[in-house]
Design an enzyme around this catalytic site. Structure first.
Site, PDB file in Angstrom:
ATOM      1  N   ASN A 106       0.802  -1.218   0.000  1.00  0.00           N
ATOM      2  CA  ASN A 106       0.000   0.000   0.000  1.00  0.00           C
ATOM      3  C   ASN A 106       0.837   1.271   0.000  1.00  0.00           C
ATOM      4  O   ASN A 106       0.286   2.375   0.085  1.00  0.00           O
ATOM      5  CB  ASN A 106      -0.972   0.009   1.187  1.00  0.00           C
ATOM      6  CG  ASN A 106      -0.263  -0.070   2.537  1.00  0.00           C
ATOM      7  OD1 ASN A 106       0.953  -0.001   2.618  1.00  0.00           O
ATOM      8  ND2 ASN A 106      -1.051  -0.236   3.597  1.00  0.00           N
ATOM      9  N   LYS A 107       2.155   1.144  -0.109  1.00  0.00           N
ATOM     10  CA  LYS A 107       3.024   2.320  -0.114  1.00  0.00           C
ATOM     11  C   LYS A 107       3.201   2.858  -1.539  1.00  0.00           C
ATOM     12  O   LYS A 107       2.967   2.151  -2.522  1.00  0.00           O
ATOM     13  CB  LYS A 107       4.391   1.972   0.482  1.00  0.00           C
ATOM     14  CG  LYS A 107       4.317   1.426   1.910  1.00  0.00           C
ATOM     15  CD  LYS A 107       3.616   2.382   2.863  1.00  0.00           C
ATOM     16  CE  LYS A 107       3.814   2.002   4.327  1.00  0.00           C
ATOM     17  NZ  LYS A 107       3.122   0.762   4.692  1.00  0.00           N
TER      18      LYS A 107
END
Length: 371
Positions: free
Chosen positions: A180-181
């Site tokens: 999710n980065k």
């Protein structure tokens, strides 16, 4: 299903992975690791970068390299993922908590100084969700009290405080490359620093503290936190697109803001501070106090519509694992408690489409209007 996160892998990921397979360099010895480290250090304005297995491992390494040990206190936010506090506790140190600001959702810098004691060794900063911590104030406090600053920039790829990139502050900074980065390897982390001695310590801790001349003779205990060449290949391809990823995340945030403005019962996330504009790592929301629906109710209703969500972080002072250890007993941090109780975030990954954003926003408005 609209997942809470969909990564975007549309650059050189396949080509670089194919090169790993074709050359046989798949372990941590491969050339992409050093390439990724060099490019990442340059991107965040640091002299040294040490790639590792994940962001939590990066924190373990950073805390060890900073010399945190038994008897040392580390001032840090209560509103964060558990990893920073866990690293301090495992090292034998004691986390000393501060509440967060309702205006930024980050640790309240004005509360740091009152938590400093003769045992304080470091301030561990964690940038949260979209806006960074006001690092100018943190660095000034650290200078006055001769404290180490460790910066957890896991959520801040491409973010700036004034004109300095997150990850460039303090003695050591850490990053995560979870899916999710803004830059992902699937799993992975990075420690960055300008101190050559600290960098060498970090390389040792990452690699079981092997010694150059006597490999299997160990003076210290480290970890096997190495990053593979394949992870680094994906990370390098992602880093090449960081600028466009930041632009897209801000577009996602702005579209949500426009679609959800004025929705009864919903508090929109903070979007800017004097020193930064939100990077919208996630798009977080609060259910208004007194609303008939709880954040859990809203998340459940969205889930029934096949829309993924996640709750906000659970404060460190309320974590059962730490309370069992006698930490943070009878402590209260009302802003963090409110955020945790009323907060959640909706899908906001880089692969999210505009039509999906609109679907999420419409569903949310319907749910909030149903009571």
């Amino acid at each position: 299903m609209i997942p809470v996160n969909t990564p975007l892998l549309d650059g050189n990921e396949k080509a670089y992975l194919a090169e790993c397979i074709e050359t046989g360099w798949i372990s941590s010895e491969g050339p992409f690791v050093k390439r990724f480290e060099g490019e990442f250090a340059h991107a965040v304005g640091r002299q040294h970068a040490i790639a590792c297995a994940n962001g939590s491992g990066a924190l373990d390494i950073a805390v060890a390299a900073a010399g945190i040990g038994p008897g040392d206190e580390v001032v840090m936010p209560t509103f964060t993922i558990i990893s920073p506090a866990a690293s301090v506790v495992r090292a034998g140190g004691t986390p000393v908590l501060v509440d967060c600001s309702s205006e930024t959702w980050n640790m309240d810098v004005a509360q740091i100084e009152r938590r400093i004691t003769p045992a304080t060794k470091a301030i561990l900063v964690v940038h949260i969700y979209g806006l960074p911590v006001d690092m100018t104030g943190v660095l000034e406090i650290a200078r006055r009290h001769n404290l180490v600053v460790i910066e957890d920039a896991a959520e801040m790829h491409g973010q700036y405080v004034h004109d300095r990139p997150c990850g460039s502050f303090g003695l050591i900074s850490t990053f995560s490359f979870y899916p999710n980065k803004h830059v992902t390897c699937g799993e992975g982390g990075m420690v960055v620093t300008d101190d050559e001695v600290i960098a060498e310590k970090c390389r040792g801790y990452r690699n079981l503290c092997f010694q150059a001349k006597r490999r299997f003779v160990h003076e210290e205990l480290g970890w096997n936190y190495r990053m593979t060449n394949m992870q680094a290949a994906v990370g390098l391809a992602q880093l090449e697109k960081l600028e466009s990823h930041v632009i897209r995340k801000r577009q996602i945030g702005e579209r949500y803001l426009n679609r959800l403005e004025g929705t009864p019962g919903i508090v929109l996330p903070p979007t800017e501070a004097e020193y930064a504009k939100s990077i919208f790592w996630v798009f977080g929301l609060l259910v208004e106090e007194g609303h008939p629906l709880s954040s859990g109710d809203v998340m459940k209703a969205l889930g029934e519509r096949k829309i993924g969500t996640r709750p906000f972080f659970y404060p460190m002072h309320q974590q059962p694992v730490f309370q069992k250890q006698g930490l943070f007993l009878n402590e209260s941090y009302p802003v963090a408690e409110t955020l945790s109780e009323r907060g959640f975030y909706v899908p906001s990954g880089l692969g999210l489409t505009d039509s999906q954003i609109d679907e999420v926003a419409d569903a949310l408005k319907q749910i909030m209007a149903s009571v």
